[in-house]
Motif scaffolding. Sequence first.
Motif, PDB file in Angstrom:
ATOM      1  N   TYR A  99       0.829  -1.206   0.000  1.00  0.00           N
ATOM      2  CA  TYR A  99       0.000   0.000   0.000  1.00  0.00           C
ATOM      3  C   TYR A  99       0.863   1.256   0.000  1.00  0.00           C
ATOM      4  O   TYR A  99       0.652   2.181  -0.797  1.00  0.00           O
ATOM      5  N   CYS A 100       1.844   1.294   0.911  1.00  0.00           N
ATOM      6  CA  CYS A 100       2.660   2.498   1.081  1.00  0.00           C
ATOM      7  C   CYS A 100       3.382   2.866  -0.206  1.00  0.00           C
ATOM      8  O   CYS A 100       3.312   4.007  -0.666  1.00  0.00           O
ATOM      9  N   PHE A 127      -5.393   6.843  -6.687  1.00  0.00           N
ATOM     10  CA  PHE A 127      -4.082   6.845  -7.333  1.00  0.00           C
ATOM     11  C   PHE A 127      -3.197   5.799  -6.680  1.00  0.00           C
ATOM     12  O   PHE A 127      -2.924   5.848  -5.489  1.00  0.00           O
ATOM     13  N   ILE A 128      -2.758   4.825  -7.496  1.00  0.00           N
ATOM     14  CA  ILE A 128      -1.827   3.774  -7.051  1.00  0.00           C
ATOM     15  C   ILE A 128      -0.732   3.697  -8.104  1.00  0.00           C
ATOM     16  O   ILE A 128      -1.006   3.422  -9.275  1.00  0.00           O
ATOM     17  N   CYS A 129       0.497   3.924  -7.684  1.00  0.00           N
ATOM     18  CA  CYS A 129       1.562   4.060  -8.675  1.00  0.00           C
ATOM     19  C   CYS A 129       2.890   3.550  -8.136  1.00  0.00           C
ATOM     20  O   CYS A 129       3.585   4.272  -7.421  1.00  0.00           O
ATOM     21  N   ASN A 156       8.482  -3.414  -8.453  1.00  0.00           N
ATOM     22  CA  ASN A 156       7.433  -2.388  -8.471  1.00  0.00           C
ATOM     23  C   ASN A 156       6.359  -2.718  -7.435  1.00  0.00           C
ATOM     24  O   ASN A 156       5.303  -3.279  -7.749  1.00  0.00           O
ATOM     25  N   SER A 157       6.636  -2.370  -6.196  1.00  0.00           N
ATOM     26  CA  SER A 157       5.701  -2.664  -5.112  1.00  0.00           C
ATOM     27  C   SER A 157       4.403  -1.895  -5.313  1.00  0.00           C
ATOM     28  O   SER A 157       4.408  -0.674  -5.450  1.00  0.00           O
ATOM     29  N   GLY A 203      11.532 -12.679   2.248  1.00  0.00           N
ATOM     30  CA  GLY A 203      10.442 -12.016   2.955  1.00  0.00           C
ATOM     31  C   GLY A 203       9.712 -11.041   2.066  1.00  0.00           C
ATOM     32  O   GLY A 203      10.031 -10.885   0.880  1.00  0.00           O
ATOM     33  N   LEU A 204       8.725 -10.360   2.641  1.00  0.00           N
ATOM     34  CA  LEU A 204       7.867  -9.431   1.903  1.00  0.00           C
ATOM     35  C   LEU A 204       7.300 -10.091   0.651  1.00  0.00           C
ATOM     36  O   LEU A 204       7.181  -9.466  -0.407  1.00  0.00           O
ATOM     37  N   LYS A 205       6.943 -11.360   0.805  1.00  0.00           N
ATOM     38  CA  LYS A 205       6.482 -12.149  -0.322  1.00  0.00           C
ATOM     39  C   LYS A 205       5.144 -11.655  -0.879  1.00  0.00           C
ATOM     40  O   LYS A 205       4.811 -11.922  -2.030  1.00  0.00           O
ATOM     41  N   GLY A 206       4.383 -10.948  -0.062  1.00  0.00           N
ATOM     42  CA  GLY A 206       3.074 -10.489  -0.500  1.00  0.00           C
ATOM     43  C   GLY A 206       3.010  -9.021  -0.840  1.00  0.00           C
ATOM     44  O   GLY A 206       1.919  -8.434  -0.854  1.00  0.00           O
ATOM     45  N   SER A 207       4.157  -8.421  -1.124  1.00  0.00           N
ATOM     46  CA  SER A 207       4.210  -6.971  -1.338  1.00  0.00           C
ATOM     47  C   SER A 207       3.883  -6.547  -2.768  1.00  0.00           C
ATOM     48  O   SER A 207       3.957  -5.363  -3.089  1.00  0.00           O
TER      49      SER A 207
END
Length: 416
Positions: A99-100, A127-129, A156-157, A203-207
């Motif tokens: 999200y961030c 807006f999501i970019c 590209n998170s 880690g951060l596998k779901g980002s």
Amino acid sequence: MAVATNVTEHGVALRGEPALTPVEMVARAEAIAATLVDRQAETEERTFYAEDTHEEFRRAGFYRILVPRRYGGLEYGIDTFMRVAMALTRGCPSTGWMYCLGHAHALVVAALFDERAQAEIFAEGDFICPATVAPSGTAERTPGGDWVLNGTWHYNSGSPYATHFIGHTMVSQAEGEPPAPMMFIAPRSQWQRVPGSWGKQLGLKGSGSHSITMENGVVPGHFTLATHVSQVDVSKGTPGRALHGNPEYGGGQLSFMVIEDAALAVGMALGALDAYEELMRDRFAMFQFNVPRTKDPDYQYWYGQAAGMIATGEAAVLNAIQQWMDICAQGPAAVTKEREMRLAAICHQVVDLCWHAVENYLFPTAGSSAVRQGERIERVWRDMSMFHSHAGFAVFLSTIAKRELAKARFGVEDEH
């Protein structure tokens, strides 16, 4: 908190809930975060948060926090945004990260692009970019002034639900001069996501940090800037500050990005502390039969030490956010390299404190059953380990920012 006052002047109807306050927005994030804890495994398996979570974020207004009011956004400022990101990360690090790094770049667009570009880019309100800082691909200028881009950009998170993509590429300059970076923003219609490019990391596998590819993607000329986002000089003002009358749309872009790192680290560490607190209440101490961990001096110390370190990190990042806002309010000339690098130095210490709280106190004393694969503390440990391999932390904050702070303070110029 800076909020523009030109909504009525421009006849723009604010979408959503005009009466919603920043405090209520953060409370929404905290409530939603509690529901994310039990969905962490599925988020990792999918490699991004679920569509119903995305819809809940959309309904809550999370994708409009940094969008200017002029274009139907909420324009709450970075303090609200960072608190929301921290809260979501506390519930699920991957979700908070995605999200961030997906919504943060609304601030970049609102600050750096001109009125024509902003009106087109923010036309839908939400807006999501995702964005990458490493230049890649190729760009060719058309006779009409557009750019045709080809290439692949990694990490590209936030890409699964993205409306746009910010990237960099190298373009030719005058004859005899080396290529220079160009920053561009591409609408969703001009690029493809590569879903299989993420998920095997530690880690951060779901980002949702997937790769993005462009094959003859067309980007209008006014969607580009002849610079790199980390090298933008806002000390003489920005299009966004003048357009919206909001000082935060004239703030330091580099320092804003590293404050994100610190906020995410605090959120992750708070999640680990939450899990450790449950263990404190539910389990017995080692070598102290029938003694709850809450009454064991060693567990009391480990919890208290970690809690103090994380609280210090949280206090520091909240202060860094306030400093950033105060600098913006002082005017463009106040955004100096020294001030930006000082904020970066604070953020490095925040990440370090949070990491050591988890690595040195929470993870090793939680117990082997509590750090099995899929357990909450184990997941945070993996996510924070992965965080440490991120170039923004491992290279920039840990090394470059320290040198740049000293050089700015003592007026040392690069020789090359």
